[in-house]
Design an enzyme around this catalytic site. Structure first.
Site, PDB file in Angstrom:
ATOM      1  N   PHE A  69      27.577  20.111   1.401  1.00  0.00           N
ATOM      2  CA  PHE A  69      27.789  21.531   1.189  1.00  0.00           C
ATOM      3  C   PHE A  69      29.173  22.161   0.963  1.00  0.00           C
ATOM      4  O   PHE A  69      30.010  21.592   1.595  1.00  0.00           O
ATOM      5  CB  PHE A  69      27.168  21.951   2.660  1.00  0.00           C
ATOM      6  N   PHE A  77      35.285  24.927  -8.227  1.00  0.00           N
ATOM      7  CA  PHE A  77      36.758  24.367  -8.143  1.00  0.00           C
ATOM      8  C   PHE A  77      36.831  23.011  -8.229  1.00  0.00           C
ATOM      9  O   PHE A  77      38.142  22.395  -8.054  1.00  0.00           O
ATOM     10  CB  PHE A  77      37.533  24.964  -6.903  1.00  0.00           C
ATOM     11  N   PRO A 109      20.086  23.084  -9.286  1.00  0.00           N
ATOM     12  CA  PRO A 109      21.416  22.875  -9.254  1.00  0.00           C
ATOM     13  C   PRO A 109      21.696  21.527  -8.644  1.00  0.00           C
ATOM     14  O   PRO A 109      22.781  21.018  -9.156  1.00  0.00           O
ATOM     15  CB  PRO A 109      22.199  24.085  -8.348  1.00  0.00           C
ATOM     16  N   TYR A 114      24.107  15.958  -9.555  1.00  0.00           N
ATOM     17  CA  TYR A 114      23.874  14.635  -9.395  1.00  0.00           C
ATOM     18  C   TYR A 114      23.700  13.906 -10.453  1.00  0.00           C
ATOM     19  O   TYR A 114      24.246  12.841 -10.697  1.00  0.00           O
ATOM     20  CB  TYR A 114      23.005  14.454  -8.145  1.00  0.00           C
TER      21      TYR A 114
END
Lengths: 145, 175
Positions: A69, A77, A109, A114
């Site tokens: 998380f 970023f 998302p 992944y």
């Protein structure tokens, strides 16, 4: 520009035999720390990954990513990518054959994140289904002759 | 009459377990690696990984015991390999990674006995849940687990198993 650092922390639920890297602890965590001048401590945890080692008798040790998380304000970023890179390096150092994890099928998302990085959906591609047996049924089994 | 007992595997059982793994792998799981990219050395690592100072797995074996007057000694005819996992919601759980019974010993409830023994270990260690994975074509296994109270989380909650396999992981690591 926010500065981030990754700290690898070994967190023990109770004492295990042996300390150190690649040992079988209940879980280990990678924390992403943001340097924040406004806080007294100067930093705050803005993301984490919790993982442990699992085992496949055909190919040996695997790294299992249990939880991952990054706070929403800190996304975009490259923190998630950096954590994943760190995890992959841990996996390679510990001679793991692959990294496994679960994703909910509605979590688009995460699935995109992944898959963009080369992950395979074993449930869709190979038909694997995850099953659970809750404690009440374990107690029933244990009580049977 | 064959009597089968379920017991904890000992280091000396590794050779027998490895033989059963190879027999099972003669009918491989689709998509599974036949070769490891991490340099895994089969039986040697199985022994070190399960019976070293910090085991990465635990194993039960099903052992057939000779009847009175039979000259044949005990024989490992099945195994159940499991480890402990950790859920941020549920705490410590047990995961049954692999279970196998030799074909000539199937249909006698040995698989169920192994599962039951793993369940007992799970309770003894304070686990709140027992998890495992099954292939969707394996109706017999799914029915067995459902009869024991298992729920299909992939169907019920949409959980999918994902993997970064060896070469992909190497790229992510920047190697």
């Amino acid at each position: 520009m926010k500065a981030f650092s990754l700290i690898h922390a070994c967190i023990f639920l109770k004492p295990m035999v042996g300390f150190g890297f690649c040992n079988y602890n209940f879980y280990e965590s990678i924390l992403s720390i943001a340097h924040n001048d406004t806080l007294i401590t100067g930093h705050s945890v803005v993301g984490f990954a919790m993982y442990y080692f699992t085992y496949d008798p055909w190919i040996g040790k695997l790294l299992y990513l249990e939880d991952f998380f990054v706070m929403s304000d800190f996304r975009g970023f490259g923190i998630g990518s950096e954590i994943l890179k760190n995890l992959s390096q841990v996996a390679m150092k510990c001679r793991c054959s692959s990294m496994h994890f679960l994703v909910a099928e509605w979590n688009k998302p995460s699935i995109n994140f992944y898959k963009k990085r080369g992950a395979s959906d074993l449930s869709s591609e190979e038909g694997w289904r995850l099953f659970k047996i809750d404690k009440e049924y374990l107690l029933k089994m244990a009580a049977e002759e | 009459m064959v009597f089968v007992q379920i017991r904890e595997a000992k280091e000396g059982d590794c050779g027998h377990i490895m033989r059963l793994i190879r027999v099972k792998s003669a009918s491989p799981k689709p998509g599974s690696h036949r070769g490891s990219t991490s340099g895994w050395r089969g039986g040697e690592d199985l022994r070190a990984d399960g019976f070293g100072e910090n085991p990465f797995y635990h194993c039960l074996v099903a052992e057939s015991l000779p009847g009175p007057g039979e000259s044949q000694g005990p024989c490992v005819v099945g195994y159940g390999l499991y480890y402990f996992i950790y859920s941020t919601w549920k705490g410590r759980n047990v995961y049954l990674e692999d279970i196998y019974v030799k074909p000539e010993y199937q249909g006698q409830g040995i698989g169920s006995k192994i599962i039951k023994k793993v369940a007992e270990v799970a309770l003894d260690k304070g686990c709140s849940q027992f998890r495992l994975s099954v292939l969707d074509w394996n109706k017999r296994a799914m029915d067995l687990y459902k009869a024991l109270g298992a729920q299909d989380l992939t169907e019920a909650e949409g959980w999918h198993s994902f993997r970064f396999e060896g070469e992909v992981m190497r790229k992510l690591a920047g190697k």
